[in-house]
Design a protein around this motif. Structure first.
Motif: not given
Length: 59
Positions: A7-14
């Protein structure tokens, strides 16, 4: 824990794409893939997304 959603990686990407966290949760899997899978051109940024939203507003 293997197979866990990063989730943290996905939110950083977004965030890097200019997508607000609250908007991330409304994206379909198809929309997420469209935003994040390289297709040979530049990624859709905030201005591009805004232009698409203005051109194709949700009713």
């Amino acid at each position: 824990m293997s197979g866990a959603t990063p989730w943290a990686e996905l939110l950083r990407t977004a965030a890097g794409l200019g997508v607000a966290p609250e908007a991330v949760w409304r994206l379909s899997l198809r929309e997420w893939r469209w935003l994040t899978v390289p297709r040979g051109g530049p990624a859709l940024g905030r201005d591009g997304l805004r232009a698409l939203m203005e051109r194709y507003p949700d009713d």
